[in-house]
Every structure is written in structure tokens, then in C-alpha cells.
Design a protein around this motif. Structure first.
Motif: not given
Length: 557
Positions: A1-5, A7-8, A18-19
Motif C-alpha cells: 500500500m502507498n502512504l495515502f492508502e 492513512a485511509v 495513526e491516520a
């Protein structure tokens, strides 16, 4: 997963710390990442910090015009009381995406807040068209249908919501409100208790259950519900106001008056009045010697008449001038109260004073208890010219009884307090030797057709204002009425008046279980409904009392 995924995923699984860290790391790499800004704003909303959310979502919108962003901006604005801006945000969202159900739903909620229920109904209908499985939308639609006088459709919507999700606490709460409005009190109680079983911290359900129990006279059970609502949310002014009403109804005036001030709090869902934008302050008990004060109108006509008794007491504190602002129909009557210097019937042209106040705040400032109510009667008077005019309209001989069987239809409890029509009073016709005078004004004035052959002097349609009413009542032997302003006219004149009171939602000022009124001692007698919605036994009691009263009155002649 990338960083945005990442976070979501943390956000969706209830890990806001954490988000947030991941969103901020992402923004340190890409300062124009609109989704990260928006979702940081959503986290702030979830934390109860709508001001911070507004800043973040506005920043996101500078990078991308998005209907979801705009909807969440509306939510943040609404949470801060910026209702006009919130509405604009929801409508902007719908311009961007007319099929965004969340925007329609939030717009509907705001329209309910601002008492535009017809528009709210359209918004919620659009939501259920877009998302027929949305329990929240069906529940909201049921609530607003109940408020717009569509009980059958409202019940169908709420039952559908509960079929979709039987454990939806809000739907049970809304169903309880509807059941209470339609007189199914036991079922309403069960619905509120089900909502609370599902969510013991449901503040509105505690308040609504308290209202129901209070309305049916179970004050001891109602009070803990209001108290619990305030424990959960000390700023919940609806519960504070309702608790004050309960304490007023049970005669605990000293406890009640401070909380009764919540009636003009801007956070009240059904605010009774709005604080004026005068340059001078509200009176809060300061010395009045040499000062001027203006008394503003509030609530119903009866309230203005009932609390005019405090005007001489105010003047006794050394006021140089006291002005009374009122509806034109009250002006000539209130001019007769001792101590009044000016009566102003144009609320838009009030001159400057040192202080202003609402009349129902005066008992608090005077420390009024049931035992210290100012009871000097009469404190209003019938003008000589009016007396002479109406003397010629009244029958010359016999005992004359005034009748009023309906109040104003806009009153929140009118369904319970008013009779269906004058035919409900037919048992009174059996008392011989009386002349009945109709004082009914407005709704219910069809008395000639409904009185079943009973001769009736029709005066209601000729009455121009309360000074006319006072001149008529002053020349009657007795007035019999439902709980409306006529009772206060008669009481303030010190004239005999019998008031019919409903079993549900009886006004606090008549207290509980009393047959007399400490506000109008020796003048007002109370006849209480024994069963919800059934006036027959009450009116038979009135007829029996009327026979005794008439016999006694004749013996004095």
C-alpha cells in the motif's frame, strides 16, 4: 500500500492518531494533496473541533472543487452555528454532484433545524430515492412527515426504517415522537425505552422520554430523564428548559426560574423568543431607582396578561418610566395596568431605555414562590366607554355565562387543550335559567349551527381586541373556557372563571392536582380532564357544578 492508502486504512479502522500522522507525512511530501487535507479536516470534525476542520477543508477546496469536500465543509460550518454558510455549502455540493445523497441528507437536517420542514421533506425524499436502503434517511423522512402533519406517511417511513434495521436507536426515538403526537402514549414510552436500551447515552431520547412522562403527569419518573440528559450533556438546553417546566408544574419555583431562562437560548431547538439587538442591556436585577425599563412581549397573549401583575412591583422599585411593548390587540387593556407609562404596539419603534426585560423573567428577579405570587386582583380594568358599549350588546336579565371552547390552532398543544366544537358543551344546556354568551373568536366560531338549538348570544365575531373582551367578561356572571388567554383576562379582572384543562400537556402555570389557581385566587377554578382526549366526564362535572353555582347565585338575588 502507498502512504495515502495506509492513512485511509488507519482512519477507517478507528486509529485517528495513526491516520493523522500519515496524512501529515503525506502533506510534507506533497503540500497540494487535497484528499489528505480534506481527511485531516474530517478527523478534526470527528474530534469535535469544527473550526479546525473548516480551515483544513477550505484549504483542500482551493486545490480541487469536490462535492464531498463541500458537504463536509457544510457539516463543519453547521456545527459552529453558521447555518447560512452551511446551507450554501450543501447547495454548492449539489451543484457539483446533484446525486450526492450525503449532501441532500445534511441539507435536509439543516432545513429541519431552520424549521423549513416542507423543503426538508423534499431533501429526504431525494435521499431515499438515491439510497433506498438508507435507514437514517427513512428515519429522517419519518420525523419530518410527522412534523408536517402527515402521520400515516410518517409511520410508514419509520416502520420501513425499523424493518431495514430493527436496532436503529434514532428510528425508535423518532417513532416515539410520532406515537406521542398521535396520542399512543404507552407505545411512545416503549419506543423511547427501546432507543435507550440500544444507546443508554442517547441524550435526545432521555429528553423525549422525560417530556412524554411529564406530559402524562408522571413527573417523578420524568425528572430523572432530564437530569440524565444534562449529566450526559450539560449544554443541552432543551433538557434544561424542559426540566424547568416540570419543576414549575410541581410548584418548585425557586429551582425552576433560572433554568426557565433557557427559553431564549439560541441553542434551543424550539426557541420561544429572540433576544433583541438593543444597545442597552437586559435587566438582571440591578437597582431601578430613576431608571427606565421596557417590557417586551413573549409567547402568548395570556402570558403578557398574566405577568403584567409585576408592573406595579417594578414601578415600586423607583422606575422613572416603564414602557410595555405588545401586540395591538393587547394595547388598550395593558394601558389600564397601574404603573404603565407607555404602551408601544409597534415593536420596530421602541425608544431607548436603560434596561429591557421579558415578562416571564420577572418572577425569577422577584424571587417568586407559590406562596409569594403577587395576587392583588384586579390588576387590569375594563374601560368605561367599552363597558357602556358592550352593556347594550348583552342580555339585560338573568345569569350570563361566557363560553370559549377553542384556543388558537397554532398552539403546540391545541389538539389536546381545545374541544372539537361547542356541541361538546351540550351538558351545560340542561341547567335552566342561564344565558350563554359566545366569546369564541377565530377557529370554532361556527357556534350557532353547533349549539343544537340552545339560544346563544354571539359576540366573539364582534370583538376587536382584549379591551373589548375585558369589558364583556367584566359584565358576565361566569366565564367557562379552555386554557386560552380569556382565562387570564377573567383572572386578572378578578372575575369568576372555570378553566377546562387537558390530561396531556397541561400548562405548568396551573400546577398539578389543584382545583384552584394561586395566580388568580378566588377567581379561577380548574376542571381537569380525567382521561386523555375524553372531555365528557369533565364537562358533566362542570354541568353539576354549574347547577349548584346557579342555585346559589339565584338565592343571593
Amino acid at each position: 500500500m502507498n502512504l495515502f492508502e495506509v492513512a485511509v486504512a488507519a482512519h477507517r479502522t478507528g486509529q485517528p492518531v495513526e491516520a493523522e500522522a500519515a496524512y501529515r507525512q503525506l502533506l510534507s511530501i506533497n503540500t497540494a494533496h487535497a484528499d489528505a487535507m480534506h481527511l485531516l479536516g474530517v478527523i478534526e470534525l470527528q474530534r469535535g473541533r469544527p473550526g479546525e476542520a473548516e480551515v483544513l477543508i477550505l484549504a483542500a477546496l482551493t486545490h480541487r472543487k469536490d462535492a464531498v469536500f463541500m458537504t463536509d465543509l457544510g457539516v463543519a460550518l453547521g456545527c459552529q452555528g453558521k447555518l447560512s454558510a452551511a446551507e450554501a455549502a450543501f447547495r454548492n455540493a449539489l451543484e457539483l454532484n446533484p446525486d450526492l445523497a450525503e449532501a441532500h441528507n445534511h441539507l435536509g437536517i439543516l432545513l429541519v433545524q431552520t424549521q423549513r420542514t416542507v423543503e426538508a421533506e423534499a431533501a429526504f425524499r431525494r435521499v431515499v430515492d438515491l439510497r433506498p436502503d438508507s435507514v437514517e434517511a427513512w428515519s429522517n423522512l419519518g420525523q419530518v412527515l410527522g412534523e408536517t402533519g402527515q402521520p400515516i406517511e410518517a409511520e410508514a417511513a419509520l416502520r420501513h426504517a425499523l424493518r431495514l434495521k430493527p436496532d436503529h436507536a434514532e428510528a425508535h426515538n423518532n417513532f416515539g415522537i410520532l406515537l406521542g403526537k398521535t396520542g399512543r402514549y404507552a407505545h411512545a414510552e416503549a419506543a423511547f425505552k427501546k432507543a435507550l436500551a440500544l444507546n443508554a447515552h442517547y441524550v435526545a431520547a432521555h429528553n423525549n422520554l422525560g417530556n412524554l412522562l411529564s406530559g402524562i403527569g408522571r413527573s417523578a419518573e420524568a425528572e430523572p430523564q432530564f437530569v440524565r440528559a444534562l449529566e450526559l450533556n450539560p449544554d443541552y438546553v432543551d433538557a434544561r428548559f424542559n426540566l424547568s417546566l416540570l419543576r414549575l408544574a410541581t410548584g418548585r419555583y425557586a429551582e425552576a426560574w433560572p433554568d426557565y431562562e433557557a427559553r431564549f437560548n439560541p441553542d434551543m431547538s424550539d426557541r420561544k423568543l429572540v433576544v433583541p439587538g438593543f444597545s442597552y442591556p437586559r435587566w438582571q436585577g440591578e437597582p431601578l431607582a430613576g431608571k427606565s425599563l421596557v417590557l417586551l412581549p413573549e409567547q402568548g397573549f395570556g402570558d403578557c396578561i398574566q405577568f403584567a401583575r409585576y408592573i406595579p412591583l417594578l414601578k415600586g422599585r423607583g422606575l422613572s418610566r416603564i414602557s410595555v411593548v405588545c401586540d395591538p390587540v393587547l394595547g388598550a387593556l395593558l394601558e389600564t395596568v397601574d404603573g404603565v407609562d407607555d404602551v408601544i404596539t409597534d415593536a420596530g419603534s421602541v425608544p431607548e431605555h436603560d434596561y429591557w426585560t421579558f415578562p416571564l423573567s420577572l418572577p425569577m428577579h422577584f424571587g417568586t414562590t407559590v406562596d409569594t405570587i403577587p395576587t392583588a386582583l384586579p390588576y387590569v380594568h375594563a374601560a368605561p366607554g367599552r363597558l357602556e358599549y358592550w352593556r347594550n350588546e348583552l342580555p339585560a336579565d338573568g345569569l350570563r355565562i361566557g363560553l370559549v371552547w377553542k384556543g388558537r390552532g397554532t398552539h403546540g398543544n391545541d389538539r389536546n387543550r381545545s374541544l372539537r366544537d361547542i356541541s361538546d358543551l351540550a351538558p351545560l344546556w340542561s341547567v335552566p335559567g342561564l344565558t350563554f354568551v359566545s366569546l369564541q373568536h377565530g377557529q370554532g366560531g361556527e357556534s350557532r349551527q353547533a349549539s343544537a338549538g340552545q339560544p346563544l348570544v354571539e359576540l366573539g365575531g364582534k370583538i376587536r381586541d382584549f379591551a373589548d373582551t375585558a369589558a364583556i367578561v367584566a359584565q358576565l356572571d361566569l366565564t367557562i373556557c379552555v386554557d386560552t388567554a380569556i382565562a387570564h383576562v377573567a383572572g386578572a379582572l378578578g372575575k369568576p372563571c372555570w378553566v377546562l384543562l387537558p390530561a396531556f400537556g397541561c400548562d405548568w402555570r396551573w400546577l398539578q392536582d389543584r382545583t384552584d389557581s394561586p395566580w388568580y385566587p378566588g377567581a379561577v377554578s380548574l376542571f381537569r380532564q380525567g382521561r386523555f382526549g375524553d372531555w365528557r366526564e369533565t364537562i358533566e362535572d362542570v354541568a353539576t357544578a354549574l347547577r349548584i353555582w346557579a342555585a346559589t347565585a339565584r338565592s343571593r338575588c
